[in-house]
Scaffold this motif. Structure first.
Motif, PDB file in Angstrom:
ATOM      1  N   THR A   1       0.727  -1.285  -0.027  1.00 62.58           N
ATOM      2  CA  THR A   1       0.107  -0.111  -0.056  1.00 62.58           C
ATOM      3  C   THR A   1       0.942   1.095   0.064  1.00 62.58           C
ATOM      4  OG1 THR A   1      -0.012  -0.291   2.375  1.00 62.58           O
ATOM      5  CG2 THR A   1      -1.856  -1.169   0.921  1.00 62.58           C
TER       6      THR A   1
ATOM      7  N   LYS B   1      -7.137  -4.091   3.261  1.00 62.17           N
ATOM      8  CA  LYS B   1      -8.752  -4.265   3.118  1.00 62.17           C
ATOM      9  C   LYS B   1      -9.202  -2.975   2.623  1.00 62.17           C
ATOM     10  CE  LYS B   1     -10.021  -8.620   5.450  1.00 62.17           C
ATOM     11  NZ  LYS B   1     -10.880  -9.033   6.551  1.00 62.17           N
TER      12      LYS B   1
ATOM     13  N   ILE C   1      -8.038  -1.527  -0.550  1.00 61.83           N
ATOM     14  CA  ILE C   1      -8.450  -2.225  -1.802  1.00 61.83           C
ATOM     15  C   ILE C   1      -9.846  -1.773  -1.984  1.00 61.83           C
ATOM     16  CG2 ILE C   1      -9.422  -4.542  -2.419  1.00 61.83           C
ATOM     17  CD1 ILE C   1      -6.030  -4.201  -2.720  1.00 61.83           C
TER      18      ILE C   1
ATOM     19  N   VAL D   1     -10.595  -2.399  -6.151  1.00 58.22           N
ATOM     20  CA  VAL D   1     -10.014  -3.607  -6.734  1.00 58.22           C
ATOM     21  C   VAL D   1     -10.959  -4.871  -7.024  1.00 58.22           C
ATOM     22  CG1 VAL D   1      -8.055  -4.861  -6.529  1.00 58.22           C
ATOM     23  CG2 VAL D   1      -7.784  -2.605  -6.153  1.00 58.22           C
TER      24      VAL D   1
ATOM     25  N   ILE E   1      -7.037 -10.733  -3.461  1.00 56.28           N
ATOM     26  CA  ILE E   1      -5.614 -10.360  -3.050  1.00 56.28           C
ATOM     27  C   ILE E   1      -5.109 -11.638  -1.930  1.00 56.28           C
ATOM     28  CG2 ILE E   1      -4.214  -8.719  -1.367  1.00 56.28           C
ATOM     29  CD1 ILE E   1      -5.139  -7.510  -4.163  1.00 56.28           C
TER      30      ILE E   1
END
Length: 234
Positions: A116, A159, A162, A167, A171
């Protein structure tokens, strides 16, 4: 009358005096300063050349010390088959689901190691989302791979990220079980992002280190098309 032998020292003395005078006239303060500057520039240039040719320390495989972001390099790795053991290794997703790479034996897989906090990873993610959307009906699966050590074991933070980025692909939440062997397989460096295009029969057919915005998306799509057209396993 003075003999010729007695006159020689006088001539030598005059000659020495003339040479000394000439040297004093040549080495003026200005010429001395210019000479010193020239010598300093030569020394500086030599040091700069030596430093520019210095060998950078080698990096090992992905380790748990927080890999650096990579300069944009498309690694010219050869086709590398993955072992059956690695393809059948049990993995967990962010959502707690179990999966194995062998679950996608009939698919072309694009697997991306990212974090990230990684700038190039953030740049690359929208392109991977496009790939996922464009190829999902053609037998291509995109998988992200976030590591516990890159994210300080903060699964919720990943989380949230994303979700904010919309997305659509899964993952993998990895402790190095998959990331380490993948990078070792292609003799890669401990850097992110890294992406792998894996054929239906479990071969790494393309490996990317870093992200080049103006060339990598096209190169990745070309590798995907070649993998889809590979008749080795349809």
């Amino acid at each position: 009358m003075v003999s010729s032998k007695e006159s020689l020292p006088i001539e030598n003395e005059k000659s020495s005096s003339a040479e000394s005078t000439a040297k004093n006239l040549f080495w003026t303060p200005g010429r001395i300063a210019i000479t010193l500057i020239a010598v300093a520039l030569i020394v500086w240039y030599g040091i700069a050349e030596w430093r520019s040719k210095g060998i950078q320390p080698a990096s090992g495989p992905v380790v748990k010390t927080g890999p650096k972001t990579a300069p944009a390099i498309t690694a010219p790795a050869p086709v590398v088959p993955l072992s059956e053991q690695l393809r059948n290794t049990a993995l967990k997703t962010l959502d707690g689901h179990s999966l194995k790479l062998s679950d996608f034996a009939d698919k072309v897989v694009v697997l991306n190691i990212w974090a990230t906090w990684c700038g190039p990873c953030r740049q690359e993610m929208p392109e991977l989302v496009k790939v996922s959307n464009d190829y999902k009906d053609r037998g291509v699966v995109v998988l992200g791979l976030a590591t516990t050590y890159n994210e300080r074991d903060d699964q919720q933070h990943v989380k949230d990220y994303i979700k904010a980025q919309n997305v659509p692909y899964q993952i993998i939440w990895d402790d190095g079980t998959l990331a380490g062997p993948l990078v070792e397989a292609v003799q890669g460096r401990s850097v992110i992002p890294q992406s792998f295009v894996i054929s239906r029969d479990g071969r790494i057919v393309k490996h990317f280190e870093g992200f080049r915005q103006y060339s990598d998306p096209l190169s990745m799509r070309q590798a995907i098309e070649e993998a889809l057209n590979d008749k080795g396993k349809a």
